[in-house]
Design an enzyme around this catalytic site. Structure first.
Site, mmCIF file in Angstrom:
data_model
loop_
_atom_site.group_PDB
_atom_site.id
_atom_site.type_symbol
_atom_site.label_atom_id
_atom_site.label_comp_id
_atom_site.label_asym_id
_atom_site.label_seq_id
_atom_site.Cartn_x
_atom_site.Cartn_y
_atom_site.Cartn_z
ATOM 1 N N GLY A 175 0.819 -1.205 0.000
ATOM 2 C CA GLY A 175 0.000 0.000 0.000
ATOM 3 C C GLY A 175 0.853 1.255 0.000
ATOM 4 N N SER A 176 0.306 2.331 -0.520
ATOM 5 C CA SER A 176 1.008 3.617 -0.482
ATOM 6 C C SER A 176 0.794 4.286 0.882
ATOM 7 C CB SER A 176 0.496 4.519 -1.602
ATOM 8 O OG SER A 176 0.870 3.985 -2.853
ATOM 9 N N GLY A 177 1.510 5.385 1.088
ATOM 10 C CA GLY A 177 1.419 6.103 2.359
ATOM 11 C C GLY A 177 2.554 5.743 3.302
ATOM 12 N N HIS A 178 3.388 4.788 2.870
ATOM 13 C CA HIS A 178 4.525 4.359 3.694
ATOM 14 C C HIS A 178 5.848 4.884 3.143
ATOM 15 C CE1 HIS A 178 1.865 1.718 5.882
ATOM 16 N NE2 HIS A 178 1.497 1.096 4.780
ATOM 17 N N ASP A 203 -2.468 -8.412 0.374
ATOM 18 C CA ASP A 203 -1.230 -8.725 -0.356
ATOM 19 C C ASP A 203 -1.107 -10.230 -0.572
ATOM 20 O OD1 ASP A 203 -0.016 -5.997 -0.486
ATOM 21 O OD2 ASP A 203 -0.055 -6.176 1.686
ATOM 22 N N HIS A 223 -0.608 0.629 10.125
ATOM 23 C CA HIS A 223 -1.847 1.290 9.701
ATOM 24 C C HIS A 223 -2.674 1.665 10.917
ATOM 25 C CE1 HIS A 223 -0.565 -1.784 6.766
ATOM 26 N NE2 HIS A 223 -0.612 -0.741 5.963
#
Lengths: 331, 331
Positions: A55-58, A111, A220
């Site tokens: 996921g993005s945001g990391h 994932d 998260h």
């Protein structure tokens, strides 16, 4: 929210656009899929391809670890969401140099599912895919259910080791086994002091009360093992090291690599303050730190907090960790 | 405040302690002064020494740029305060390899005063010191009063260029002149979305109202040129590039290096979003980006915001920027 964004629904689109422009010397967008980033020169004929996705945001995870002797391709998900099976599949194809592809990713339901589907699609292309599933987050499940634990910043060590091993010309099984050893040797913990907000949601999906901290928080905002009053950094650092090392149970004399990562909004100086007693606790157990990394290596948007990862080294892992590599971060 | 600190009055002490442990392969504390960090191997006999110094709270600046072919020594101040004259003096002594020392620092009253005093002390030791004063922050004074402008993230380019020039065996005057050219070729701007708090004070010393942004903000929250409603990132990025390039006035065809730095609490993905239209605006003016850096390179505790620095390159600056160097950041 005080943010530099455009349309809240297009944060990933806009991030990737800027990212591939900024690092055009290292990587490019896949011509086939705008959610796949490919290292310059990949695929390398006769080399095992090394990929991940998440996921993005990391950021800088996952895309920032694309590069030379690192990840050949990365599948990009929406914020805090798995990339699609198609994106994992396209990353596999982009990394395939004819010797198979290893997918080194984190243990999250989406994932797991999408990588499994991508492997089936890749099989139809005649590409053999091996996987290693990272599960270094010690607070996400008990020790006897290690397979349930999530993957966090230990993935960076897994990528570096896997990328270096593949660059040496190792076989698919050798790369897989070495990356597996790397993550087996990793233990991580997160401590959260403040939540983060998905821009399209507009409010945090969890809370951390002022004056408290969440010990064992996930990437998260998954709940930790306990909420306690915020303590001096010296005690927090020591606690983080204790939790990780108690789970790790390494014999004195073991060499380790240590990674302290900010979660996005914690200033760098506070990470160094934490490291001071982390180092003391590691030394008190007779362990030797061979390499240290401190910075924003694996974040969660603007979450306030930090993670600690300790990887036990043997001669092979140490050499692979020290091998030359180029990506957006100092490794 | 949700912070990893111990005694609020000992934030710098604790930061430096953790920092020198984490990067013992690159640097060490001066035995003579616990507010001076010295690169491994420094001083190098017959090489011009390169130093800087500045207030803490901007990590990785200033200490994180100590290293091989970079800064030989750095004087460390309290949070947002100049290092003492003694610390600058001790940094000069630690960097002195017999060929003189260049001090590359930012234009702040305290730093100017303390560097001046340190030079007098160094003269008694027989050490010749040259200085370059960074003044890249375009919004801190009008163009015809450039000497009044503050130094900000352009200092990183100045250090890299100065460090590389000195490593090539250049004379004190050559290193000074080249570092001066580097900073003369830099223009920077900051945009603030949220304030920061000195831990010992406990509340921000300036405010940024939600829904607004401060254009031209300084690294310590110095007021910008205007407060306006927070715009989409695409417009903010374009505005930042326009302000910098209007001041710069470079002929089309000029090659530039670009640095987008977060101010501490802005997530990395937002910096990439900003870079997208920064790049567009630079390209629209016929300029070519030779190198791009995006990350937390020069921060202000947990300030929310970003800075843009554009350095015009000539063949010499480009080669020096690409020279091999080692410090805590990718340069």
């Amino acid at each position: 929210m005080q943010r530099f964004i455009n349309n809240p629904d297009e944060v990933v689109e806009d991030t990737v656009k800027g990212f591939v422009k900024a690092h055009a010397d290292l990587l490019a967008l896949s011509p086939a899929n705008s959610r796949v980033v490919v290292a310059r020169g990949a695929p390398v004929a006769g080399k095992v391809g090394v990929i991940t996705g998440g996921g993005s945001g990391h950021e800088p995870a996952f895309i920032g670890y694309t590069g030379r002797n690192m990840l050949d391709a990365v599948a990009v998900g929406e914020l805090f969401s798995s990339p699609t099976a198609k994106s994992f599949h396209d990353a596999i194809r982009a990394a395939n140099g004819g010797k198979g592809v290893v997918c080194l990713y984190g243990n999250y339901a989406g994932d797991n599912m999408n990588v499994k589907m991508a492997i089936k699609l890749a099989a139809k292309d005649g590409i053999e895919v091996a996987t290693v599933v990272a599960n270094d987050d010690v607070c996400s499940a008990p020790k006897d259910e290690r397979e349930k634990r999530r993957g966090v910043a230990g993935e960076i060590f897994m990528w570096k080791v896997g990328g270096a091993k593949a660059a040496q010309g190792a076989s698919l099984e050798e790369v897989r086994a070495t990356a597996q050893k790397a993550i087996d040797n990793c233990r991580s913990i997160g401590v959260g002091l403040g939540p983060c907000t998905l821009p399209a949601v507009g409010h945090p999906n969890f809370q951390i009360e002022a004056g408290t901290m969440e010990v064992g928080i996930g990437h998260h905002g998954e709940p930790g093992v306990r909420v306690e009053p915020l303590k001096p950094a010296s005690e927090v650092g020591r606690d983080m090291a204790r939790i990780v090392l108690d789970d790790h149970d390494l014999p004195p004399g073991t060499e380790v690599a240590v990674l302290v990562s900010g979660l996005g909004a914690t200033p760098l100086n506070e990470l160094y303050i934490l490291f001071d007693t982390i180092e003391e606790e590691i030394a008190a157990r007779g362990l030797t730190i061979a390499k240290t990394y401190v910075g924003n290596y694996f974040t969660s948007l603007e979450m306030v907090g930090a993670t600690l990862t300790v990887m036990a080294l043997d001669a092979e892992l140490k050499a692979l960790l020290e091998a030359e590599a180029r990506c957006t971060m100092v490794l």
